[in-house]
Design a protein around this motif. Structure first.
Motif, PDB file in Angstrom:
ATOM      1  N   PRO A   1       1.332  -1.184   0.222  1.00 25.22           N
ATOM      2  CA  PRO A   1       0.072   0.087  -0.052  1.00 25.22           C
ATOM      3  C   PRO A   1       0.959   1.320  -0.214  1.00 25.22           C
ATOM      4  O   PRO A   1       0.376   2.018  -1.006  1.00 25.22           O
ATOM      5  N   LEU A   2       1.656   1.199   0.840  1.00 25.54           N
ATOM      6  CA  LEU A   2       2.926   2.123   0.211  1.00 25.54           C
ATOM      7  C   LEU A   2       3.467   3.099  -0.467  1.00 25.54           C
ATOM      8  O   LEU A   2       3.732   3.558  -1.180  1.00 25.54           O
ATOM      9  N   TYR A   3       3.439   1.720  -1.362  1.00 25.91           N
ATOM     10  CA  TYR A   3       4.187   1.789  -2.959  1.00 25.91           C
ATOM     11  C   TYR A   3       3.025   1.856  -3.929  1.00 25.91           C
ATOM     12  O   TYR A   3       3.250   3.542  -4.539  1.00 25.91           O
ATOM     13  N   SER A   4       1.097   1.321  -3.373  1.00 23.49           N
ATOM     14  CA  SER A   4       0.611   1.971  -4.395  1.00 23.49           C
ATOM     15  C   SER A   4      -0.145   4.245  -4.006  1.00 23.49           C
ATOM     16  O   SER A   4      -0.046   4.073  -4.672  1.00 23.49           O
ATOM     17  N   LEU A   5       0.476   4.235  -2.736  1.00 26.42           N
ATOM     18  CA  LEU A   5      -0.092   5.380  -2.384  1.00 26.42           C
ATOM     19  C   LEU A   5       1.050   6.463  -3.615  1.00 26.42           C
ATOM     20  O   LEU A   5       1.463   7.852  -3.580  1.00 26.42           O
TER      21      LEU A   5
END
Lengths: 292, 293
Positions: free
Chosen positions: A37-41
């Protein structure tokens, strides 16, 4: 039957695959639902979304970051100022509580610790709403302050920065009390005897022995208060006004109300970057490795 | 041995017992500060309990009007609020169960074995705890909204499942670190002893290891349950429009109304929690007494 088992000083076994079998479920969960999720954020923060109902498209849109900074610089500054004020206030309130429980609690220590935790069995939002009632214009506190002249006739408590900082301090206070208590409780009683022998005055013993030894607790507690306080939007929503909005309020509004995902993502990323830098500098200054 | 420990304890309690007037004053002041701090902690709780007996004027239960038992006679009058509370309990039970199991596995893996990569795992475990909740919520929402190629485009619709996924995510680190802290100092040679006496590894785990680490696991599970049921910010991001937990319901409703049932249900939760805490303290006190006797 029993093969000779090699263990090191801590009783740990040397093994190659078994630990990974135990670690894999948790690690997969964290990678899938925290790191990914951090990557997709991050991807979202570089995407463009021309209108409210458009699907965001990735396109190295670094302008999101400059826009986040230029539009919401004030909210960033306010969040960190309020969080710092709340951390200092929490330290000042929590230290005496932790000190008295650790050194004067005697056999009531666990009961007193329980008392510190009990208020937090009610929900975070309900506690903040209760503060709204206490500080409100029809509450007894405001009348008292008006009568004794601390506040002018038109001044209020609710919807001020003081109320927001007070709410933040209150809501994260146990995270300050508990680590300080733990580090005070660990202090070897013989050191206290030595302090009494060396320093005739209690205050010097306190300054030279107790304060330095409680620093790990102060360090952990400060981070546990500062980080959630800086990202909070509930206290500002219930106890503040339009001029007390914090960065959490902006992220929440941009994400869930305006649906402006790229800007909200850029804001979140700048926020987490600043938090990490603050934590890094702070841990250098106080020099403790053990956070958890 | 126990006499020495007892003596040390006694001395510790006496620390700060000084005869000089300045010392006495200092002692009085710090006690006063601590008492003031405890009062500050309880002030909103008194308000919450008191207002559960209030007859509100209009839709907001924010100003004291008059004493009534009505709210306590109809604690479940607000059906939506009760449904939200039940949903919160369901989420907390499920996510606590899953997080406790996989978090405990991680703790055992980290404490019991020496292996390459342990430091990295530790880092991966601690980092989520330092991330602000708003970032956790926002990043999960971007994952749920825009499934990536990396995950074969598995898509999620916001609701019960995404809430539980999010809760397990932030609970795993808490459980792993709490259980790990309790496992340090655990005497692993007891396992060797069991195996020397002929127990196989499975039997050793169920009969020796598990009973000894259960208190640590139980503490972690209780903490998880409390954190899950109280969580608002992350849940608010990933719950979607039609799934409402207790905190999300209160936040959504507080714009238009705050029914006194909120206070009644909160007071009930508080009473249940205090009872659990009291029983736990009593049981552990009795156990210490028995062990030291």
């Amino acid at each position: 039957m029993s093969a000779k088992i090699e263990r090191d000083a801590q009783g740990r076994k040397q093994a190659r695959y078994t630990p990974w079998l135990l670690l894999v479920p948790g690690l997969l969960w964290l990678i899938w639902f925290f790191y990914l999720p951090l990557y997709s954020l991050f991807r979202m923060s570089l995407s463009t979304k021309p209108s409210r109902f458009a699907v965001p498209e990735f396109g190295w849109a670094w302008s999101n970051y400059s826009q986040a900074f230029s539009q919401y610089g004030a909210q960033f500054q306010r969040s960190f100022t309020y969080a710092l004020a709340a951390t200092i206030a929490a330290l000042l309130i929590a230290y005496p509580i932790a000190y008295v429980i650790a050194f004067r609690g005697g056999r009531y220590r666990n009961v007193l610790l329980g008392l510190v935790v009990v208020p937090f069995f009610t929900n975070f939002l309900i506690r903040t709403l209760a503060w709204k009632t206490i500080l409100g214009n029809q509450g007894p506190l405001i009348n008292l302050l008006h009568t004794i002249g601390v506040l002018g006739p038109n001044e209020t408590l609710l919807r001020t920065p003081i109320a927001v900082i007070g709410g933040l301090t209150y809501n994260f206070l146990p995270f300050m009390v508990l680590p300080i208590y733990v580090s005070l409780e660990k202090i070897d009683p013989r050191l206290l005897d030595a302090a009494r022998d060396l320093y005739s005055h209690t205050w010097r013993g306190f300054r030279k022995i107790i304060i330095p030894l409680s620093l790990p607790g102060v360090f952990a507690g400060s981070l546990l208060v500062f980080i959630p306080a800086a990202g909070d939007f509930v206290n500002s929503y219930y106890l503040g006004n339009a001029k007390t909005t914090m960065i959490g309020s902006v992220v929440q509004d941009q994400f869930l109300v305006q649906n402006n995902y790229p800007i909200a993502a850029a804001l979140s990323f700048v926020f987490i970057a600043i938090v990490m830098v603050v934590v890094a500098i702070y841990s250098r200054l106080l020099g403790t490795e053990e956070i958890a | 041995m126990s006499a020495v420990v007892g003596g040390a304890k006694k001395q510790r309690e006496q620390y700060g017992t000084v005869t000089s007037p300045a010392g006495k004053l200092g002692r009085f002041i710090i006690n006063l500060f601590a008492a003031g701090g405890l009062l500050y902690l309880f002030l909103p709780i008194f308000v919450i309990v008191a207002f559960s007996f209030n007859q509100p004027v209009g839709r907001f239960n924010a100003v004291w009007n008059r004493f009534t038992f009505d709210n306590w006679l109809h604690p479940f009058a607000d059906q939506a609020l009760v449904d939200a509370l039940l949903l919160s309990l369901k989420v907390a039970l499920l996510s606590t169960a899953v997080a406790t199991v996989i978090g405990t596995f991680m703790a055992i893996g980290l404490v019991r074995y020496r292996f390459k990569g342990g430091g990295l795992v530790n880092f991966l475990l601690v980092l989520p705890l330092t991330a602000p909740e708003i970032v956790l919520g926002a990043s999960l929402l971007t994952l749920f909204l825009a499934p990536t190629m990396l995950l074969f485009n598995i898509s999620f619709s916001l609701g019960f499942a995404t809430i539980v996924i999010a809760h397990i995510m932030f609970l795993v680190s808490y459980v792993a670190l709490t259980v790990r802290a309790r496992l340090r100092g655990f005497d692993w040679t007891l396992e060797d002893a069991a195996m020397d006496l002929g127990a196989n590894p499975t039997r050793t785990f169920w009969r020796v290891t598990l009973p000894l680490i259960t208190p640590g696991i139980l503490a972690a599970a209780l903490l998880s349950f409390a954190l899950s049921i109280d969580d608002f910010i992350i849940t608010y991001f990933v719950s979607g429009p039609s799934t409402t937990t207790f905190p999300v319901r209160i936040f959504g409703q507080s714009r238009t109304a705050t029914p006194p049932q909120i206070n009644v249900l909160s007071t009930m939760i508080l009473l249940v929690s205090i009872s659990i805490l009291a029983i736990g303290t009593l049981v552990s006190a009795r156990r210490t007494k028995r062990d030291s006797a």
